[in-house]
Design a protein around this motif. Structure first.
Motif, short mmCIF file in Angstrom:
data_model
loop_
_atom_site.label_atom_id
_atom_site.label_comp_id
_atom_site.label_asym_id
_atom_site.label_seq_id
_atom_site.Cartn_x
_atom_site.Cartn_y
_atom_site.Cartn_z
N ALA A 97 -9.16 9.32 5.65
CA ALA A 97 -8.09 8.43 5.18
C ALA A 97 -8.13 7.10 5.93
O ALA A 97 -7.99 6.02 5.32
CB ALA A 97 -6.73 9.10 5.37
N ASN A 136 0.85 -1.19 0.00
CA ASN A 136 0.00 0.00 0.00
C ASN A 136 0.88 1.24 0.00
O ASN A 136 2.07 1.19 0.36
CB ASN A 136 -0.89 0.01 1.24
CG ASN A 136 -1.60 -1.30 1.44
OD1 ASN A 136 -2.31 -1.78 0.56
ND2 ASN A 136 -1.41 -1.91 2.61
N VAL A 162 -3.37 6.14 -1.00
CA VAL A 162 -4.06 7.25 -0.34
C VAL A 162 -3.17 8.48 -0.37
O VAL A 162 -2.02 8.44 0.08
CB VAL A 162 -4.42 6.90 1.12
CG1 VAL A 162 -5.03 8.10 1.82
CG2 VAL A 162 -5.38 5.72 1.16
N TYR A 163 -3.71 9.56 -0.92
CA TYR A 163 -3.02 10.85 -0.98
C TYR A 163 -3.72 11.76 0.02
O TYR A 163 -4.93 12.00 -0.07
CB TYR A 163 -3.12 11.39 -2.40
CG TYR A 163 -2.60 12.78 -2.65
CD1 TYR A 163 -1.45 13.26 -2.04
CD2 TYR A 163 -3.27 13.63 -3.54
CE1 TYR A 163 -0.97 14.53 -2.31
CE2 TYR A 163 -2.79 14.90 -3.83
CZ TYR A 163 -1.65 15.35 -3.20
OH TYR A 163 -1.19 16.62 -3.48
N LEU A 164 -2.96 12.27 1.00
CA LEU A 164 -3.51 13.07 2.09
C LEU A 164 -2.86 14.45 2.09
O LEU A 164 -1.94 14.73 2.87
CB LEU A 164 -3.28 12.36 3.43
CG LEU A 164 -3.92 12.93 4.68
CD1 LEU A 164 -5.43 13.03 4.54
CD2 LEU A 164 -3.54 12.10 5.90
N PHE A 186 -4.03 -0.27 -1.67
CA PHE A 186 -4.61 1.07 -1.74
C PHE A 186 -3.53 2.13 -1.87
O PHE A 186 -2.40 1.97 -1.41
CB PHE A 186 -5.50 1.36 -0.53
CG PHE A 186 -4.84 1.16 0.81
CD1 PHE A 186 -3.98 2.11 1.34
CD2 PHE A 186 -5.10 0.01 1.56
CE1 PHE A 186 -3.38 1.93 2.58
CE2 PHE A 186 -4.51 -0.18 2.80
CZ PHE A 186 -3.65 0.78 3.32
N PHE A 201 -11.03 4.98 4.71
CA PHE A 201 -10.75 4.39 3.40
C PHE A 201 -9.81 3.19 3.54
O PHE A 201 -10.00 2.16 2.89
CB PHE A 201 -10.15 5.43 2.47
CG PHE A 201 -9.96 4.96 1.05
CD1 PHE A 201 -10.99 5.05 0.14
CD2 PHE A 201 -8.75 4.42 0.63
CE1 PHE A 201 -10.83 4.62 -1.18
CE2 PHE A 201 -8.57 3.99 -0.67
CZ PHE A 201 -9.62 4.09 -1.57
N ILE A 202 -8.81 3.33 4.39
CA ILE A 202 -7.88 2.22 4.62
C ILE A 202 -8.63 1.01 5.17
O ILE A 202 -8.40 -0.13 4.74
CB ILE A 202 -6.74 2.67 5.56
CG1 ILE A 202 -5.81 3.64 4.82
CG2 ILE A 202 -5.97 1.49 6.11
CD1 ILE A 202 -4.81 4.35 5.73
N THR A 241 -7.91 3.96 -4.98
CA THR A 241 -7.24 5.26 -4.86
C THR A 241 -8.16 6.29 -4.21
O THR A 241 -9.36 6.32 -4.46
CB THR A 241 -6.80 5.78 -6.24
OG1 THR A 241 -7.96 5.90 -7.09
CG2 THR A 241 -5.81 4.81 -6.90
N ALA A 242 -7.57 7.15 -3.39
CA ALA A 242 -8.35 8.19 -2.72
C ALA A 242 -7.46 9.38 -2.43
O ALA A 242 -6.24 9.24 -2.24
CB ALA A 242 -8.96 7.66 -1.41
N VAL A 270 0.73 5.44 1.24
CA VAL A 270 0.08 6.61 1.85
C VAL A 270 1.04 7.78 1.71
O VAL A 270 2.17 7.72 2.21
CB VAL A 270 -0.26 6.38 3.33
CG1 VAL A 270 -0.84 7.65 3.95
CG2 VAL A 270 -1.23 5.21 3.49
N TYR A 274 -7.70 13.07 0.02
CA TYR A 274 -8.46 13.78 1.04
C TYR A 274 -7.71 15.04 1.43
O TYR A 274 -6.63 14.97 2.03
CB TYR A 274 -8.69 12.90 2.27
CG TYR A 274 -9.42 11.62 1.95
CD1 TYR A 274 -10.71 11.65 1.41
CD2 TYR A 274 -8.80 10.38 2.13
CE1 TYR A 274 -11.37 10.48 1.08
CE2 TYR A 274 -9.46 9.21 1.80
CZ TYR A 274 -10.75 9.26 1.28
OH TYR A 274 -11.40 8.10 0.94
#
Length: 637
Positions: free
Chosen positions: A218, A65, A232-234, A230, A221-222, A157-158, A67, A160
């Protein structure tokens, strides 16, 4: 407590899960004791719930994953691991302790160029980014993003947070590879406590302090995608102004004596309050990074998750920054150098240090190599992978990396950095290894180095053609994309006509005011990308005396009118939560008003909002138009 939001499902349907996170704190409404008790309950609840929810077993092939956490206006020196004596960031520091610290990592002078370069692996000057608002922050629609690369490899993909790379399709996050998006697409935002946000295009209301809220999303979503890979862009919104932060963090800093940076001898006393607030915001970021890391650990996902932490430019104030010259907006070392910390327990040894010069453009190829995902870039990348140095820091950098020069451009200025020297746009040459404050110009003592870097800079400028807002690029605001349900047309993307004025000179979160005459108008240079029928909602505020005013919306030969039937009296929002006086404007509590349905034909024209009748001396203050595409009528049988 359930943190789910009442909003439409994302384009790729996902199951939202309830979570037991503490409600983010409203600035002056909670005590430090309550805050700490809730924080402890969060960690305990996560650990209890997650005991039996371990990650996929080792014998099941699953890519790691990813992040990526991006801070906004946090300088290189705003971390205790980089020597700042004024704050403590143990959770962010742990990424360096348990993973790798990239010593000489560079971003851009301001927000949106850095985001474009991270997302694409290419210099922003190639992609049409020339400002931070009203369309100039968008990178070209034909660019491939890191989210598209990972989604094509099967990742969920996400994103936030603060997008700052375009609001309307095809520039919206959902159009650029992110299955789920929650946050705001403009630049700076006017309020950080339960503000107006969007979820996959639809307007929603945030829950509590924004950084806490984004981190909650986030984590949710995880949890929802723990059985698959996954990405994840935070992109967090702090410590960018307005300087708002919950009480427990501010209380530690409001009266704190700060140790100044040795390069900031000209720091003014009125900078101290801003610096205190920024440091408090950085400690809030650290708290949320700790929540995220704890959740990965208790969920059994930590060993198989790459965590990346960096910032988008230098500090937004004159505070501790390791003695480097420059801050946000500057092409000097202090304006461009960012922390880069990467933890990946499966492959990166604790305490790894990478000294090779690298940049935001390198993250796409680096993460692609670390995860084993392939990317067939539609356009050649400027970035180079540093994965081999992260995994084996004792190895000799390959020649393309060892000999590289990293460039940065902003506001007509260009800077070039190799492994030792930095050349500025005026020809100044500085030995950054020994002179991070860029005090001694060596162009006369080192003519060969100056000529080499000068030639490279001239060639780079010729190849990338950096653009400026003064170029008056022909870039209308897009709307009506065939795949988009929602279109936001904020006041910041419009121009005022007649006596109408913008609420503040910084446009990103502004509204239009002084709407007093039928001759006043708000106009968008709009390019409708496909025909359609659209429901239009206006977000506004007005006095009771304005009720009865008639609002008119026109596009080409199409027009609709609607009467204002409800007053919406709103004070300025945010002033009570500001720790220092802001330069940007305040916002209001906006009320939605349905203007009706309008048919828009594909093509370019001015979308005009005006009034055919004015009551009470002023029509309204206008923040935003929201357009919702209506389903096409079924043909009769």
């Amino acid at each position: 407590m359930n943190c789910k939001l009442s909003c439409d499902k994302p384009p790729v349907a996902q199951m939202r899960v309830s979570s037991s996170f503490a409600q983010p704190l409203r600035g002056k409404a909670q005590s430090s004791r309550s805050f700490l008790v809730k924080a402890c309950l969060v960690v305990a609840a996560i650990a209890f719930v997650s005991q039996d929810n371990k990650a996929v077993s080792d014998d099941v092939p699953k890519r790691p994953n990813v992040v990526v956490i991006l801070a906004d206006d946090q300088g290189w020196g705003d971390l205790s691991c980089n020597g700042n004596p004024n704050l403590s960031t143990p959770h962010i520091d742990s990424l360096a302790r348990d993973g790798a610290r990239v010593e000489h990592f560079y971003v851009c002078a301001v927000c949106s160029p850095t985001r474009a370069e991270f997302l694409t692996g290419r210099y922003h000057t190639r992609m049409g980014v020339y400002s931070t608002s009203t369309g100039g922050e968008r990178f070209d629609a034909g660019e491939q993003t890191i989210a598209e690369v990972f989604r094509q490899s099967g990742y969920a993909t996400a994103a936030y947070g603060k997008w700052h790379s375009g609001m309307q399709w095809p520039y919206h996050p959902n159009a650029r590879g992110f299955d789920d998006y929650y946050g705001f697409c403009s630049g700076h935002w006017g309020n950080y406590f339960s503000p107006m946000l969007e979820h996959n295009g639809k307007i929603v209301k945030g829950e509590g302090f924004l950084v806490d809220d984004l981190t909650n999303h986030a984590i949710e979503f995880i949890d929802a995608h723990r059985e698959e890979s996954f990405f994840v862009y935070l992109p967090l919104n702090t410590p960018h102004s307005p300087m708002q932060v919950p009480d427990p963090f501010w209380d530690k800093f409001k009266d704190k004596d700060l140790v100044p940076d040795p390069a900031k001898e000209n720091q003014k006393k009125n900078d101290v309050g801003h610096s205190r607030a920024a440091l408090a915001m950085c400690e809030n970021i650290d708290f949320n990074v700790g929540r995220l890391l704890s959740h990965l650990e208790s969920s059994g996902l930590a060993d198989d998750t790459i965590v990346v932490y960096f910032s988008d430019n230098g500090p937004n104030g004159a505070r501790f920054n390791g003695g480097m010259r420059g801050r946000k907006g500057s092409t000097h070392e202090g304006g461009l150098r960012s922390p880069l910390l990467i933890r990946y327990p499966r492959k990166i040894r604790p305490g790894t240090r990478v000294t090779q010069v690298s940049a935001a453009i390198d993250l796409l190829p680096t993460l692609s190599e670390l995860t084993g995902t392939s990317h067939d870039s539609r356009l050649p990348l400027d970035g180079q992978s540093i994965a081999s140095l992260l995994v084996n820091p004792d190895s000799v950098p390959p020649k393309p990396l060892a000999d590289r020069i990293v460039f940065s451009a902003w506001n007509g200025k260009v800077s070039a950095r190799d492994q030792r020297y930095r050349m500025q746009f005026d020809g100044g040459l500085y030995d950054i290894e020994n002179d991070p404050g860029e005090r001694m110009d060596l162009r006369e003592q080192k003519p060969e180095e100056a000529r080499r870097l000068g030639d490279a800079m001239a060639k780079w400028i010729e190849q990338t053609e950096p653009r400026k807002s003064s170029d008056a690029l022909d870039r209308p605001i897009t709307m009506g994309h065939p795949q988009a349900v929602w279109d936001q047309l904020p006041a910041r993307d419009a121009e005022p006509i007649g006596g109408m004025v913008r609420s503040n000179r910084y446009p990103n979160c502004t509204y239009m005011t002084n709407w007093t005459s039928p001759d006043d108008a708000i106009v968008w240079d709009a390019d409708v990308l496909s025909d359609g029928e659209f429901e239009v909602v206006m977000y506004y505020a007005c006095e009771p005396s304005s009720v009865g005013s008639v609002v008119r919306l026109e596009f080409g030969e199409q027009a609709i009118e609607s009467v204002i039937q409800h007053a919406n009296v709103s004070d300025l929002v945010g002033a009570a939560d500001d720790r220092v006086v802001r330069q940007e404007g305040y916002v209001k509590d906006w009320r939605p008003m349905n203007l009706g349905t309008i048919r828009l034909a594909a093509g370019r024209a001015m979308l005009k909002l005006s009034a055919s009748k004015v009551n009470g001396g002023e029509v309204a203050e206008m923040r935003l138009l929201m357009l919702k595409r209506l389903p096409s009528a079924e043909p009769s049988k």
